[in-house]
Design a protein around this motif. Structure first.
Motif: not given
Length: 353
Positions: A1-9, A258-266, A270-279
């Motif tokens: 599973m990946t969660c590259n939901l938002v692209q940044f430039s 499984l932890v990563y997948e749960r973060i991705c789901e949330m 939220k409309g953000c990336t897993s990195s942003q959610l964790a931070l």
């Protein structure tokens, strides 16, 4: 599973980076800092110097002015890199933190906190960084052979001489923090703290808040795993020391994904990336907290800064906090040098050479 939901430039909309008071001694830093270790060491080969200087300048111009390094990164080359990056008026814009006490010797890590070494290490860091004063000087790891009062006594002298402004500790036990603080006020304690590294919350965080000490979480993205998941491990280069970390071993990795997948789901909700959610989870721990995620790419830096705009409800915080119960494996490859195991001997035992 990946969660590259938002692209940044590089041209993304600017995020306002708040300022916080770190500790009660007067140091003010950006609410999020920049860990610089991976630019020079530990996570594979050193990255091209011009690109890293460009990244550091981009961070400063974006409002991330709290820069973190150490003399052991390289060793020494990361401090030299920062020294070059801070030329041309940049030095006045940043809060510069470096560390001492950990050194490579005969293929092993040696920890030193004796007064002569404290002074020699500080003088060497000042020279490599090419600065007159270090804003925040940490004891990187605790020398269990030397009473912390002895180490702090020399650090106090360096403050009085104007060579350092504030003193910090990293991976220090609660009793060591209290004893050190009695000699000279501690401004910050740096420890691993993230969604899946929570061991400091019961004792260490309350003690810091009682004493008015700020908290600087390192590895707030789980050494990259909370950003990339299992693919991080598949793509590690030769020389990347994360390969030896317990949570990334096969027997634990399948479970921890499984932890990563749960973060991705949330994050998707939220409309953000897993990195942003964790931070964001780390940022929501309090206004005395400034995490220092590291990166070597401007795009990833921009993404990380975006975490400051992610707001979490109490219910979302509770859901995220519960993920720690799913984690398998120790948080560090060298647990013996982490905060629960590093009390120092009493001052009465010290015999100066």
């Amino acid at each position: 599973m990946t969660c590259n939901l938002v692209q940044f430039s590089n041209s993304q909309m600017a995020v306002n980076v708040p300022r916080i008071k770190l500790g009660s001694q007067g140091l003010e830093v950006s609410k999020q800092g920049l860990g610089c270790m991976g630019m020079s060491t530990s996570y594979g080969a050193p990255k091209p110097e011009p690109e890293m200087i460009e990244l550091i300048h981009h961070a400063i111009n974006s409002g991330v002015t709290f820069l973190d390094t150490s003399d052991v990164y390289g060793p020494h080359t990361n401090e030299i890199l920062l020294g070059k990056a801070l030329k041309g008026g940049m030095r006045e814009k940043v809060q510069l933190a470096t560390k001492f006490a950990a050194m490579h010797k005969d293929g092993k890590m040696e920890i030193r906190g004796d007064p002569a070494y404290v002074r020699a290490a500080c003088e060497a860091s000042l020279k490599r960084l090419d600065v007159d004063c270090i804003d925040l000087y940490y004891v990187h790891r605790i020398d269990t052979r030397v009473p912390i009062e002895v180490t702090m006594g020399e650090l106090k002298k360096l403050v009085e001489e104007g060579k350092i402004k504030y003193i910090g500790l990293s991976e220090a036990s609660v009793s060591t923090i209290r004893r050190a603080h009695a000699i000279h006020p501690i401004t910050a304690v740096q420890n691993e703290w993230s969604l899946w590294s929570r061991d400091l919350e019961e004792e260490l965080v309350p003690a810091c808040r009682e004493l008015g000490i700020g908290i600087v979480p390192y590895s707030p993205l789980g050494r990259g795993f909370l950003s990339s998941g299992p693919k991080l491990i598949q793509n590690l280069s030769e020389g990347d020391f994360r390969k030896i970390f317990p949570r990334f071993q096969a027997e634990n990795l399948e479970h921890n994904k499984l932890v990563y997948e749960r973060i991705c789901e949330m994050a998707a909700r939220k409309g953000c990336t897993s990195s942003q959610l964790a931070l964001a989870w780390v940022h929501h721990q309090g206004d005395d907290v400034s995490p220092i995620p590291g990166t070597t790419k401007i795009q990833n830096f921009n993404e990380n800064v975006g975490a400051l705009s992610v707001k979490l409800t109490p219910e979302e915080m509770t859901e995220l906090s519960g993920l720690a119960d799913l984690v398998k494996g120790e948080r560090h490859a060298y647990m013996a040098s982490t905060w629960k195991y590093v009390d120092t001997p009493p001052l009465s035992s010290w015999k100066a050479e």
